[in-house]
Design an enzyme around this catalytic site. Sequence first.
Site, PDB file in Angstrom:
ATOM      1  N   CYS A 167     -28.225   7.468  82.522  1.00 22.52           N
ATOM      2  CA  CYS A 167     -26.986   8.245  82.556  1.00 22.52           C
ATOM      3  C   CYS A 167     -26.240   8.000  81.250  1.00 22.52           C
ATOM      4  CB  CYS A 167     -26.117   7.824  83.738  1.00 22.52           C
ATOM      5  SG  CYS A 167     -24.609   8.811  83.927  1.00 22.52           S
ATOM      6  N   CYS A 196     -24.690   2.735  95.656  1.00 25.27           N
ATOM      7  CA  CYS A 196     -24.196   3.393  94.452  1.00 25.27           C
ATOM      8  C   CYS A 196     -24.311   2.595  93.166  1.00 25.27           C
ATOM      9  CB  CYS A 196     -22.725   3.711  94.615  1.00 25.27           C
ATOM     10  SG  CYS A 196     -22.182   3.792  96.286  1.00 25.27           S
ATOM     11  N   CYS A 247     -20.882   0.527  86.497  1.00 24.62           N
ATOM     12  CA  CYS A 247     -22.077   1.136  87.091  1.00 24.62           C
ATOM     13  C   CYS A 247     -23.313   0.659  86.348  1.00 24.62           C
ATOM     14  CB  CYS A 247     -21.967   2.656  87.019  1.00 24.62           C
ATOM     15  SG  CYS A 247     -23.471   3.516  87.509  1.00 24.62           S
ATOM     16  N   GLY A 278     -27.651   9.282  87.195  1.00 29.32           N
ATOM     17  CA  GLY A 278     -27.376  10.448  86.359  1.00 29.32           C
ATOM     18  C   GLY A 278     -26.115  11.194  86.711  1.00 29.32           C
ATOM     19  N   GLU A 279     -25.695  12.035  85.781  1.00 27.22           N
ATOM     20  CA  GLU A 279     -24.539  12.896  85.967  1.00 27.22           C
ATOM     21  C   GLU A 279     -25.070  14.322  86.187  1.00 27.22           C
ATOM     22  OE1 GLU A 279     -21.279  13.016  86.459  1.00 27.22           O
ATOM     23  OE2 GLU A 279     -21.459  15.183  86.273  1.00 27.22           O
ATOM     24  N   CYS A 309     -19.964   4.436  82.407  1.00 24.92           N
ATOM     25  CA  CYS A 309     -18.951   3.767  83.230  1.00 24.92           C
ATOM     26  C   CYS A 309     -19.319   2.277  83.309  1.00 24.92           C
ATOM     27  CB  CYS A 309     -18.889   4.384  84.633  1.00 24.92           C
ATOM     28  SG  CYS A 309     -18.532   6.158  84.610  1.00 24.92           S
ATOM     29  N   CYS A 313     -30.142  10.361  98.969  1.00 29.88           N
ATOM     30  CA  CYS A 313     -29.378  10.202  97.737  1.00 29.88           C
ATOM     31  C   CYS A 313     -30.374  10.361  96.583  1.00 29.88           C
ATOM     32  CB  CYS A 313     -28.744   8.816  97.742  1.00 29.88           C
ATOM     33  SG  CYS A 313     -27.834   8.440  96.239  1.00 29.88           S
TER      34      CYS A 313
HETATM   35  N1  SAH Z   1     -22.545  10.534  87.846  1.00 30.50           N
HETATM   36  C1  SAH Z   1     -22.093  10.956  89.131  1.00 30.50           C
HETATM   37  C2  SAH Z   1     -23.027  10.622  90.276  1.00 30.50           C
HETATM   38  C3  SAH Z   1     -23.719   9.291  90.311  1.00 30.50           C
HETATM   39  S1  SAH Z   1     -22.887   7.854  90.858  1.00 30.50           S
HETATM   40  C4  SAH Z   1     -20.711  10.423  89.406  1.00 30.50           C
HETATM   41  O1  SAH Z   1     -20.231   9.620  88.632  1.00 30.50           O
HETATM   42  O2  SAH Z   1     -20.087  10.841  90.367  1.00 30.50           O
HETATM   43  C5  SAH Z   1     -22.351   8.095  92.493  1.00 30.50           C
HETATM   44  C6  SAH Z   1     -21.066   7.353  92.814  1.00 30.50           C
HETATM   45  O3  SAH Z   1     -21.281   5.919  92.805  1.00 30.50           O
HETATM   46  C7  SAH Z   1     -19.967   7.599  91.800  1.00 30.50           C
HETATM   47  O4  SAH Z   1     -18.749   7.782  92.486  1.00 30.50           O
HETATM   48  C8  SAH Z   1     -19.948   6.295  91.016  1.00 30.50           C
HETATM   49  O5  SAH Z   1     -18.743   6.081  90.351  1.00 30.50           O
HETATM   50  C9  SAH Z   1     -20.231   5.299  92.098  1.00 30.50           C
HETATM   51  N2  SAH Z   1     -20.636   3.976  91.615  1.00 30.50           N
HETATM   52  C10 SAH Z   1     -21.288   3.657  90.492  1.00 30.50           C
HETATM   53  N3  SAH Z   1     -21.478   2.334  90.387  1.00 30.50           N
HETATM   54  C11 SAH Z   1     -20.936   1.800  91.489  1.00 30.50           C
HETATM   55  C12 SAH Z   1     -20.809   0.474  91.958  1.00 30.50           C
HETATM   56  N4  SAH Z   1     -21.290  -0.549  91.266  1.00 30.50           N
HETATM   57  N5  SAH Z   1     -20.190   0.284  93.139  1.00 30.50           N
HETATM   58  C13 SAH Z   1     -19.699   1.331  93.839  1.00 30.50           C
HETATM   59  N6  SAH Z   1     -19.791   2.603  93.457  1.00 30.50           N
HETATM   60  C14 SAH Z   1     -20.389   2.834  92.281  1.00 30.50           C
END
Ligand code: SAH
Length: 373
Positions: free
Chosen positions: A127, A362, A134, A182-183, A131, A120
């Site tokens: 980022c 994540c 996150c 990151g995105e 959100c 990963c």
């Molecule tokens: N920016 C991208 C990739 C990074 S995050 C995206 O948003 O897809 C990878 C995944 O982890 C995303 O689906 C994100 O929403 C999720 N994620 C972020 N914080 C999380 C958390 N606290 N618990 C579970 N999933 C989470």
Amino acid sequence: MGQLPLVFDAPARGRAPKHWLDLDEDERRGAMEAFGLPRFRADQISRHVFDHLSDEVSTWTDLPSSIRDDLAAQLFPSLLDQVRQQTADRGRTVKTLWRLHDGSLLESVLMRYPNRSTLCISSQAGCGMACPFCATGQGGLKRNLSRAEILVQALAANQMLTSGLVPGTTSRLNNIVFMGMGEPLANYKAVLGAIRTLVAPVPAGFGMSARGITVSTVGLVPQIARLTDEGLPVTLAVSLHAPDDDLRNEIVPVNNRWPVAEVVDAAWEYARVTRRRVSIEYALMRDINDSVERAQLLADVLRRRGDWGWAHVNLIPLNPTPGSRWTASRPEDEAAFLATLERRGVPVTLRDTRGSEIDGACGQLAARENLTT
Ligand code: SAH
């Protein structure tokens, strides 16, 4: 409407030093000429990097010693400094915290499964998508990673695997998911360049299968369309997390710019053109997005775009971040959500939470470190 997150490529503040891994094949040959070396030296160097997984220029004794120092200084600067490594799952999950040349922190997580290993990786330091559930999103965007800074995470993981550091294997990485910090689609050029090097056959690149690479996005619609046209069969994951705009505007703020319908249409188009099933990410958050009604709505939203088979829902138990009001669903709500999708024939799996005890899961990456620095 709240303040929009920063969507387009971040300024080059703190840009990484130039590295061999930033270059495509033509540029590598060009770089040799700049060094006054014949072009075939580029292939020799690539063999060291992608075949032997070495970035220790001083050990490449098939190159004239007179140029090794210059080459090391100009094209193989150290990009990642290992700060710390933590393991879980009896050594099969390894999280590494790295410091970049400008002090930015990033993490990558290596997960070893019975017949494969997955890394990963991060595409940005921080980022800009904001959100609220996150941890990375809370700190904002520091900067984009360079193509080399993305690739060197894969190189380091391959070195770890082949050196036998991870129990049960000495084989190379099979899968890469852009689900770290990151995105990825907001750092489009570097991410695409990195993917091209990941899939180029050895010794031009790492020789990975594009199918083993997953690009995960909040849903930047124009960039999804651009990715659709690349002709690269990578797996697309879309972090949907809510089937309706009211809720998604709140939990994935970029939805204010590109709403659910546009995101799902772009994902469907990706599946149609590439023939790759899209992964719909849905983090289950207690009393926020985990009702049976929302499961039904999710099924409707996906079904409207075409028959099943184009999308697969990946349910993720939310990883609570410190000090946040968001938390994981109750087991019975999680089960009811899953059952509702299954009853409607939606392909769905509940994702494992590998590495969560070391904050390797994540959205947690580097957050704790940033809190303490
Ligand atoms: N920016 C991208 C990739 C990074 S995050 C995206 O948003 O897809 C990878 C995944 O982890 C995303 O689906 C994100 O929403 C999720 N994620 C972020 N914080 C999380 C958390 N606290 N618990 C579970 N999933 C989470």
